[in-house]
Design an enzyme around this catalytic site. Structure first.
Site, PDB file in Angstrom:
ATOM      1  N   ARG A 103       0.845  -1.205   0.000  1.00 14.16           N
ATOM      2  CA  ARG A 103       0.000   0.000   0.000  1.00 14.16           C
ATOM      3  C   ARG A 103       0.873   1.246   0.000  1.00 14.16           C
ATOM      4  NH1 ARG A 103      -2.555  -0.264   6.112  1.00 14.16           N
ATOM      5  NH2 ARG A 103      -0.641   0.161   7.284  1.00 14.16           N
ATOM      6  N   ASN A 141      -5.305   7.348   4.129  1.00 10.37           N
ATOM      7  CA  ASN A 141      -5.006   6.654   5.400  1.00 10.37           C
ATOM      8  C   ASN A 141      -3.532   6.871   5.757  1.00 10.37           C
ATOM      9  OD1 ASN A 141      -6.148   4.484   7.356  1.00 10.37           O
ATOM     10  ND2 ASN A 141      -4.092   3.772   6.838  1.00 10.37           N
ATOM     11  N   GLU A 142      -3.344   7.594   6.893  1.00  5.44           N
ATOM     12  CA  GLU A 142      -1.971   7.787   7.399  1.00  5.44           C
ATOM     13  C   GLU A 142      -1.012   8.302   6.320  1.00  5.44           C
ATOM     14  OE1 GLU A 142      -0.927   4.017   9.177  1.00  5.44           O
ATOM     15  OE2 GLU A 142      -1.776   4.669  11.071  1.00  5.44           O
ATOM     16  N   GLU A 303      -7.985   4.771  15.189  1.00  4.64           N
ATOM     17  CA  GLU A 303      -7.515   3.392  15.370  1.00  4.64           C
ATOM     18  C   GLU A 303      -6.913   3.299  16.772  1.00  4.64           C
ATOM     19  OE1 GLU A 303      -4.987   2.066  12.207  1.00  4.64           O
ATOM     20  OE2 GLU A 303      -6.237   2.997  10.687  1.00  4.64           O
ATOM     21  N   TRP A 311       3.007  -7.451  11.260  1.00  9.55           N
ATOM     22  CA  TRP A 311       2.890  -8.086   9.949  1.00  9.55           C
ATOM     23  C   TRP A 311       3.652  -9.409  10.021  1.00  9.55           C
ATOM     24  CZ3 TRP A 311       4.408  -2.782   7.522  1.00  9.55           C
ATOM     25  CH2 TRP A 311       3.294  -1.972   7.478  1.00  9.55           C
TER      26      TRP A 311
HETATM   27  C1  GLA Z   1      -2.081   1.449  10.742  1.00  6.26           C
HETATM   28  C2  GLA Z   1      -3.034   1.473   9.560  1.00  6.26           C
HETATM   29  C3  GLA Z   1      -4.012   0.360   9.564  1.00  6.26           C
HETATM   30  C4  GLA Z   1      -3.344  -0.932   9.957  1.00  6.26           C
HETATM   31  C5  GLA Z   1      -2.790  -0.783  11.351  1.00  6.26           C
HETATM   32  C6  GLA Z   1      -2.195  -2.076  11.832  1.00  6.26           C
HETATM   33  O1  GLA Z   1      -2.510   2.291  11.730  1.00  6.26           O
HETATM   34  O2  GLA Z   1      -3.781   2.684   9.485  1.00  6.26           O
HETATM   35  O3  GLA Z   1      -4.500   0.215   8.215  1.00  6.26           O
HETATM   36  O4  GLA Z   1      -2.297  -1.180   9.078  1.00  6.26           O
HETATM   37  O5  GLA Z   1      -1.790   0.227  11.330  1.00  6.26           O
HETATM   38  O6  GLA Z   1      -1.733  -1.921  13.148  1.00  6.26           O
END
Ligand code: GLA
Length: 669
Positions: A103, A141-142, A303, A311
């Site tokens: 990703r 996302n992030e 989150e 992983w």
């Molecule tokens: C990050 C990502 C999530 C996932 C988590 C796993 O925060 O935003 O998609 O990968 O880590 O801990």
């Protein structure tokens, strides 16, 4: 108050969805975040959209009274796009193109990618922008996480050169500012300027810092593209946020936050391969950063870790009590909503071992029960607690650009910016002083003490604010390596600490970088630290007092007897200068005296027990958080009677809190 889970309907048979929803309702879940990695489902081929899966999932949640936060799926561009448009892929500093297969495989500088991102965002927004169940959106996302903050490809370089033209106007100005005469780097055309790909030695520090600034602004522009597209189609009631990580990325969260309704944060006190969580102070630091990202506005933890993560390597297994402890810590520092990651561990893909509330078998167990308890408790005091005021007495300075400058030139092999920030943040956290983390944009009046850790890259505006703050009676704590660089990452030609010299009442005429295993010693010579000793690590500024009082001296090597800590009365205020990486054993008594003299309320607690007050006379909450895994502790509560809204028990004076115990008390009026 929203409490929910990160859910991936696309990863489970539809026959399972209703069971998941039933269990979510049993818990009291009222929000889910979905779709942030669903691009190949929503656009299976270029220009053809299919939202049927998410239509069904959203309708199921809507029928069951669970609201939905939708993620735009741009962190995972589909395979067909990469095959047809490889120019969207990022390039690392070695010139290697990052492959499809995981990703974040895109560069925000790709015009092609910007257009595809705009279109998928528009299609989602048109479809769900007025759906009653959809309460908000998470862009991507992030941003920047997992090394994706910088890209060194051809399009990145062209955009960097454009940015530099905008910033400097002329090559003459750029050459002069950067000092490109050094090593014959003078540029005569804009397209000669490189992105800082691999060299044998090290790039020009000013180019490196400007590249980080460019990368941060590129992400802001990219995020703004999504926000602008969303706003064309969604109802005003739907919010827009982004889930940040605070890991020193070439990202400026504060700038990006200006385009968001509020910010979100992914709280992982521990992750893959780590044998234990990061310290309570380090978790608190990140929450303080969140709260400071949009001037004290509440944020969502989009989150919140619930299960062991990893992983290829799995990290520490959160113990019974950790879910509640880290949830309460988040809310005590400003989180207004908690979304647990994740609902259930995936059975396939890179994150098979990113565990959730449920594990692979989907059965409710220990973690499920703990989340149930948390949600039940939050139903009793949640809204009032999250709405209570948080007013800090101590401001601790963090400028991402200073972090980048330190990453560019750590100057000691053992220098780590976060470690050194924590060294000077931790004494305040340990005494439960109420802290904010600020940058050069905030005003300082209202604080009693401003701590400025390793202020290496200075900003004139902030330095002026420090001078005014001290003159008006404030207390400033400066540390080693302050005043060295200007905003262009060029070294001052003044005797150190440069523009801070008069303020601190000192000069630093020599300094020494210490490497691994190299330790000097410091001994207190006056005040609360007289007679105390400490290791002096990482760096030693050899301080020559110029009006300041000496509080400690080095006691080793040729500069034994030279000042290591000083205190300068200036205007109505006081300025301390801590010239080395000292131990908590000497810093805490020093800070205790500083706080006592500045009227900063503290709450002494055993190591690892965090206590935080929020609210005002009418409604005051106290969270007592024992981060210790194997020992209970007795905490002396602040004056008055404190009631546990859940058990109705009333406490006064000493209260025992169990190992990993966490309790929220409300002042009994
Ligand atoms: C990050 C990502 C999530 C996932 C988590 C796993 O925060 O935003 O998609 O990968 O880590 O801990």
């Amino acid at each position: 108050m929203y409490i929910g889970v990160d859910y991936y309907p696309e990863q489970w048979p539809k026959t399972r969805w209703s069971e998941d929803v039933r269990m979510m309702k049993e818990l009291g879940i009222n929000v889910v975040r979905i779709a942030e990695f669903g691009w190949s489902l929503m656009e299976p081929e270029e220009g053809k959209y299919d939202f049927s899966l998410y239509d069904e999932a959203i309708d199921l949640f809507h029928k069951n009274g669970i609201d939905v936060v939708l993620g735009t799926p741009t962190a995972t561009p589909p395979a067909w796009m990469v095959k047809k448009y490889p120019e969207i892929l990022p390039v690392d500093e070695n010139g290697v193109t990052i492959s499809f297969g995981a990703r974040r495989h895109y560069t925000v500088n790709s015009a092609t990618y910007q257009e595809f991102s705009r279109k998928i965002t528009a299609e989602m927004a048109k479809r769900y922008g007025s759906h009653t169940a959809v309460i908000g959106w998470q862009t991507d996302n992030e941003y920047g996480h997992e090394k994706s903050d910088r890209s060194y490809g051809d399009e990145d370089r062209a955009r960097f050169q454009d940015w530099l033209k905008e910033e400097y106007g002329t090559l003459e100005k750029l050459n002069e500012t950067w000092g490109t005469v050094f090593w014959s780097q003078t540029y005569t055309e804009w397209d000669q300027i490189p992105v800082p790909r691999k060299v044998y030695q090290e790039h020009n520090p000013s180019l490196l810092l400007d590249f980080d600034r460019f990368c941060a602004e590129a992400y802001n522009r990219y995020n703004r593209l999504q926000v602008d597209e969303l706003k064309k189609h969604i109802e005003e009631r739907q919010f827009i946020t982004h889930n940040f990580v605070y890991t020193g990325l070439a990202l400026n969260q504060k700038e990006m936050a200006k385009d968001l309704d509020f910010i979100s944060f992914d709280n992982y006190p521990v992750w893959g391969g780590l044998p234990e969580p990061i310290t309570p102070a380090n978790i608190a630091r990140q929450h303080d950063l969140c709260r400071g990202t949009k001037s004290g506005k509440g944020y969502w933890v989009m989150e919140e870790l619930s299960g062991a993560q990893g992983w290829g390597r799995i990290g520490y297994l959160p113990r019974p009590g950790h879910i509640q402890l880290w949830t309460y810590q988040a809310i005590s520092r400003g989180a207004e909503a908690i979304v647990y990651f994740r609902w259930r561990a995936a059975r396939f893909g890179t994150e098979e071992f990113c565990h959730g509330i449920l594990d692979h078998d989907g059965k409710p167990k220990r973690k499920f029960e703990e989340v149930k308890r948390v949600i039940d408790n939050m139903k009793v005091f949640g809204d009032e607690w999250i709405e209570s005021d948080y007013k800090a007495d101590v401001a601790v300075y963090h400028d991402p650009e200073n972090d980048w400058a330190w990453q560019i030139q750590p100057q000691s092999e053992v220098f780590n910016y976060v470690d050194e920030f924590l060294r000077f943040y931790e004494p305040a956290h340990a005494m439960n002083a109420k802290t904010d983390i600020i940058s050069d944009v905030e005003e300082l009046d209202g604080y009693k003490v401003v701590v400025v850790p390793v202020y290496f890259l200075t900003k004139n505006g902030f330095t002026d604010k420090l001078k005014q703050f001290a003159a008006a009676g404030g207390t400033v704590v400066l540390t080693y390596r302050s005043g060295v660089k200007d905003r262009f990452n060029v070294v001052t030609d003044q005797t150190l600490p440069g523009d801070l010299s008069e303020l601190a009442g000192i000069e630093v005429n020599e300094y020494e970088s210490l490497q691994s295993g190299q330790i000097n010693r410091v001994e207190g010579t006056a005040g609360p630290i007289e007679g105390m000793t400490s290791d002096a690590a990482v760096w030693c500024d050899l301080i020559d007092p110029a009006g300041a009082e000496v509080l400690a001296e080095y006691s080793d090597t040729f500069y034994s007897g030279t000042a290591a800590i000083t205190k300068n009365r200036t205007g109505k205020g006081t300025v301390y200068y801590i010239g080395s990486g000292l131990d908590q054993e000497i810093l805490r008594p020093l800070y205790r005296e500083i706080f006592a003299q500045s009227g900063v309320p503290v709450l002494e607690t055993p190591e690892g027990v965090e206590v935080l007050r929020r609210g005002d006379r009418e409604t005051e909450f106290l969270s007592v958080l024992n981060h210790n895994t194997d020992s209970a502790y007795t905490v002396e509560l602040p004056e008055g009677e404190w009631k546990d809204p859940v058990t109705e028990e009333v406490y006064q004076g000493p209260m025992e809190v169990g190992a990993l115990g966490s309790i929220v008390l409300r002042k009994k009026s």
